[in-house]
Enzyme design. Structure first.
Site, PDB file in Angstrom:
ATOM      1  N   LYS A 151       0.792  -1.237   0.000  1.00 25.61           N
ATOM      2  CA  LYS A 151       0.000   0.000   0.000  1.00 25.61           C
ATOM      3  C   LYS A 151       0.827   1.292   0.000  1.00 25.61           C
ATOM      4  O   LYS A 151       0.350   2.349   0.409  1.00 25.61           O
ATOM      5  CB  LYS A 151      -1.006   0.054   1.181  1.00 25.61           C
ATOM      6  CG  LYS A 151      -1.812  -1.195   1.405  1.00 25.61           C
ATOM      7  CD  LYS A 151      -2.323  -1.859   0.169  1.00 25.61           C
ATOM      8  CE  LYS A 151      -3.398  -1.107  -0.567  1.00 25.61           C
ATOM      9  NZ  LYS A 151      -3.795  -1.863  -1.802  1.00 25.61           N
TER      10      LYS A 151
ATOM     11  N   HIS B 239       6.627  -7.283  -2.566  1.00 29.18           N
ATOM     12  CA  HIS B 239       6.536  -6.615  -1.257  1.00 29.18           C
ATOM     13  C   HIS B 239       7.575  -7.211  -0.299  1.00 29.18           C
ATOM     14  O   HIS B 239       7.564  -6.889   0.905  1.00 29.18           O
ATOM     15  CB  HIS B 239       5.149  -6.821  -0.641  1.00 29.18           C
ATOM     16  CG  HIS B 239       4.034  -6.092  -1.340  1.00 29.18           C
ATOM     17  ND1 HIS B 239       4.164  -4.820  -1.843  1.00 29.18           N
ATOM     18  CD2 HIS B 239       2.746  -6.459  -1.596  1.00 29.18           C
ATOM     19  CE1 HIS B 239       3.011  -4.446  -2.379  1.00 29.18           C
ATOM     20  NE2 HIS B 239       2.149  -5.421  -2.248  1.00 29.18           N
TER      21      HIS B 239
ATOM     22  N   SER C 111      -4.144   2.987   4.747  1.00 27.14           N
ATOM     23  CA  SER C 111      -4.441   2.356   3.460  1.00 27.14           C
ATOM     24  C   SER C 111      -4.486   0.833   3.602  1.00 27.14           C
ATOM     25  O   SER C 111      -5.377   0.161   3.057  1.00 27.14           O
ATOM     26  CB  SER C 111      -3.371   2.771   2.440  1.00 27.14           C
ATOM     27  OG  SER C 111      -3.647   2.221   1.182  1.00 27.14           O
TER      28      SER C 111
ATOM     29  N   THR D 289      -1.284   8.772 -15.319  1.00 25.55           N
ATOM     30  CA  THR D 289      -1.038   8.110 -14.030  1.00 25.55           C
ATOM     31  C   THR D 289      -1.533   8.956 -12.851  1.00 25.55           C
ATOM     32  O   THR D 289      -1.175   8.697 -11.707  1.00 25.55           O
ATOM     33  CB  THR D 289       0.462   7.761 -13.853  1.00 25.55           C
ATOM     34  OG1 THR D 289       1.219   8.966 -13.981  1.00 25.55           O
ATOM     35  CG2 THR D 289       0.926   6.745 -14.872  1.00 25.55           C
TER      36      THR D 289
ATOM     37  N   GLY E  48      -6.049   8.116  -2.338  1.00 20.43           N
ATOM     38  CA  GLY E  48      -4.858   8.578  -3.048  1.00 20.43           C
ATOM     39  C   GLY E  48      -4.393   9.952  -2.613  1.00 20.43           C
ATOM     40  O   GLY E  48      -4.111  10.810  -3.464  1.00 20.43           O
TER      41      GLY E  48
END
Ligand SMILES: Nc1ncnc2c1ncn2[C@@H]1O[C@H](COP(=O)(O)OS(=O)(=O)O)[C@@H](OP(=O)(O)O)[C@H]1O
Length: 307
Positions: free
Chosen positions: A60, A121, A151, A240, A271
């Site tokens: 995240k 990750h 998040s 993006t 975001g």
């Protein structure tokens, strides 16, 4: 139903039903989803090509954002090219494992021709040695702990393949204690930070990307030894943006309805920088800050909790 008549969605549903919120298993002290832990030998043995690019993050922290930027940079800003498939197919997740027949990250990677853009990750000590031996380019994205935690909390509510997050107050403690999947945020960001120069890792911050996306897109471009026109860079910045990616079915994970219930919380949730202020009480904030000071002692990593 005969195996060959099942749709991909039906297979995923059946298989993920059987891996529904399984507990985590530790690998070298790091809690991982059990299917990842059970397949860890094959993950460690993966040999990348020297041209492969690794995007590494704590969950995240902005992985999908950088995956989209890198794909667009490598396709000269061509939107059609990056709409060829969803993120998880264009840029496979190294360690992800589901029971067959759902493809693992490794099986997806092995079907692709290098250079491949690979997501992980894994903390740095669990990254397959081949990435360092082959001097692959590695982009690391770090996000301030408080927003990262918020998040992750929402993500764990909507994904069926990680343990239940439980109540918010307890979740903060699990985060501080490194009990969430992929382990301690503190060790993750510190260990990549310590190795960034020796291993030529591009270390980015989510907050910098929010503050000046064009500057960060250009940093990634230079790191990848690419040179694109100003117009193409502007297009990549636009494509993006949070809004564009939230609306893009090839980037917003709407392709995985059986794993993510986005009616609980969207993958592209807010975001922003600073959403933590909507969740931490003053007492939780005080406790978190005191613990943060201890855990980040001796490290001067320039995290920002607001911009
Ligand atoms: N383009 C863009 N701009 C700004 N923010 C973005 C963007 N794309 C993804 N996001 C936000 O990043 C969070 C998801 O992180 P990851 O992509 O690392 O998730 S994952 O670990 O791969 O599941 C998640 O953060 P939160 O909204 O705070 O939950 C996403 O909304």
């Amino acid at each position: 139903m005969a195996e060959e008549n099942k749709s991909y969605g039906e297979t995923v549903k059946e298989v993920t039903g059987s891996v529904h919120r399984l507990p985590l298993i530790k690998v070298q002290g790091v809690p991982l989803r059990c299917l990842i832990a059970n397949n860890f030998d094959s993950i460690s043995a993966f040999r990348p090509d020297p041209s492969d690019i690794l995007i590494a993050t704590y969950p995240k922290a902005g992985t999908t954002w950088v995956q989209e930027i890198v794909d667009l940079l490598r396709h000269d800003g061509d939107e059609e090219a990056t709409r060829r498939a969803p993120t998880q197919e264009r840029s496979p997740f190294l360690e992800i494992h589901y029971p067959p027949p759902i493809p693992s990250g490794l099986s997806r990677i092995e079907k692709m021709t290098p250079p491949r853009v690979i997501k992980t990750h894994l903390p740095i000590n669990l990254v397959p040695e081949g990435f360092w031996e082959n001097k692959c380019k590695v982009i690391y994205v770090a996000r301030n702990a408080k927003d990262n935690l918020v998040s992750y909390y929402h993500f764990e509510k909507m994904t069926f393949i990680q343990p239940e997050p439980g109540p918010w107050d307890g979740y903060i403690h699990k985060f501080m204690n490194g009990e969430l999947a992929w382990g301690s945020w503190y060790n993750h960001v510190k260990d990549y930070w310590m190795e960034r120069e020796k291993k030529n890792i591009l270390y980015l911050f989510y907050e910098d990307m929010q503050e000046n996306p064009r500057r960060e897109v250009e940093r990634i471009m230079h790191y990848l030894d690419l040179s694109l026109s100003d117009d193409v860079i502007s297009r990549i910045v636009e494509l993006t943006s949070f809004k564009s990616m939230k609306e893009n079915p090839m980037a917003n994970y709407s392709s995985m309805p059986d794993i993510f219930d986005q009616s609980i919380s969207p993958f592209m949730r807010k975001g922003v920088v600073g959403d933590w202020t909507n969740f931490f009480t003053p007492a939780q904030n005080q406790l978190f800050d005191a613990d943060y000071t201890k855990q980040m002692k001796d490290f001067d990593i320039p995290f920002r909790t607001n911009i």
